[in-house]
Structure formats: C-alpha cells, structure tokens
Scaffold this active site. Structure first.
Site, PDB file in Angstrom:
ATOM      1  N   PRO A 143       4.313   3.400   7.576  1.00  0.00           N
ATOM      2  CA  PRO A 143       5.478   2.520   7.465  1.00  0.00           C
ATOM      3  C   PRO A 143       5.483   1.605   6.236  1.00  0.00           C
ATOM      4  O   PRO A 143       5.382   0.388   6.344  1.00  0.00           O
ATOM      5  CB  PRO A 143       5.411   1.717   8.767  1.00  0.00           C
ATOM      6  CG  PRO A 143       3.950   1.628   9.061  1.00  0.00           C
ATOM      7  CD  PRO A 143       3.375   2.948   8.609  1.00  0.00           C
ATOM      8  N   CYS A 144       5.645   2.207   5.063  1.00  0.00           N
ATOM      9  CA  CYS A 144       5.650   1.433   3.825  1.00  0.00           C
ATOM     10  C   CYS A 144       6.828   0.463   3.754  1.00  0.00           C
ATOM     11  O   CYS A 144       6.792  -0.503   3.000  1.00  0.00           O
ATOM     12  CB  CYS A 144       5.612   2.361   2.619  1.00  0.00           C
ATOM     13  SG  CYS A 144       6.871   3.637   2.622  1.00  0.00           S
TER      14      CYS A 144
END
Length: 189
Positions: A143-144
């Site tokens: 989940p950048c």
C-alpha cells in the site's frame, strides 16, 4: 537480475475503473491501478511485464479472491491485503525491506516516507524510500498510497492519475489529506 515471468493475467472492472493484475506460480507479480478503459490497462500490463495473449481463462482461486477483495475495496469496504502472496523475484534487499514495512500498515494508517524508512531499518533514506515505492509493482497490495510526504502532504504517486488517485484511495480508507475545510480552519477568536 532474475525476474519471474507472469503465467497469467486478467483485467477486471471495479467501481473505480478497469484494473489488471498478473501472477506467477509464486504470487502476484503486477497490479495496475484503475484506468478508464480495458485497453489502457491491457497496454500498461503488456508494457510492464512479460505478458502475451488475452486474459487468462481461469485464474487460481487466490486470484479470484483477490479480485473480489479489490472490488470490495473500490466500494469503500475495509479490506486487508496483507495475506496476498506476492512474487518479488529480482527485487533488491532495500526495496524488499521498504515493501515489507509498507505491507504492515493497516487500512487507513499513514506514515511519512521518513517514518517508513525508519520502520524498514533505513533511517534517513526518505528520498530513496520514495523512489522504491515509485517502482512498486503491486500497489494496493503493497500500500504505497498510505505513505505521505513530510508534514502530512500527499506526496507523489506514480500510478495513472498521480496524486489525485492516491488521494481518492486514501479517501476510501477514511483518510483526509491537506488542510481542513475553510469553515473549520478557524473560528476567528
């Protein structure tokens, strides 16, 4: 650098638009965030990976489950992608450490690039952390979008739509980035 080749891929529609993913026998190799057309996602997948031919006919069960989870996420449901198998063959140790630290962030939890670097054991490497996240092959699963610039600013995002896509994804998780609405900013006392 040895890269694992995808053995299958699929493009599917969500509330956010068309998305695509590719997988190997070891796990997810690529995830393309929403675009407005199936063709745009297909072009992106073909450009980014060693993929040929049409969508795979019958994806493995974990891929079908992942697609259902992504569709639920796109509708605003709380989803945990931390158990999705990922194939990061050929990724260097620094990026693996950054990606592992990012995967530990819960739905709606954000940190700065500097904080993520520290959590990954690389204190002081915020800029390099940003570069590693910009090369993330499986956004959402890693989940950048939950990593913010210093001061809580949105920061960059390399997916189609850039920081607007990042802000939309954070909004789905109940995270508001930026200054409070003008009506709440000050009472003038």
């Amino acid at each position: 650098m040895a890269m694992t080749h995808a053995v299958g891929h699929i493009i599917f529609e969500t509330q956010l638009g068309f998305m695509g993913l590719a997988w190997s026998s070891a796990g997810l190799t690529r995830l393309c965030l929403p675009q407005s057309s199936r063709e745009a996602v297909e072009r992106r997948l073909l450009r980014l990976d060693d993929i040929a031919g049409p969508d795979s006919e019958t994806p493995p069960q974990w891929v079908a489950d992942l697609i259902a989870a992504i569709r639920a996420y796109a509708q605003g449901e709380t989803v945990d992608f931390s158990d999705v198998p990922v194939d990061l063959a050929g990724v260097d140790d620094f990026r693996l450490a950054i990606y592992d630290a990012a995967r530990k962030l819960a739905f709606g939890e954000t940190v700065t690039y500097g904080e993520l670097a520290s959590r990954a054991g690389h204190t002081g490497l915020a800029r390099e952390t940003g570069a590693a996240l910009g090369a993330n092959p499986v956004p959402l699963v890693i989940p950048c979008h939950r990593i913010l610039a210093a001061g809580g600013k949105i920061g960059g995002f390399s997916a189609p739509g850039g920081s607007a896509t990042k802000e939309k994804m954070l909004g789905l998780e109940g995270v508001r980035v930026g200054p409070p609405p003008a009506a709440q900013a000050s009472f003038g006392f």
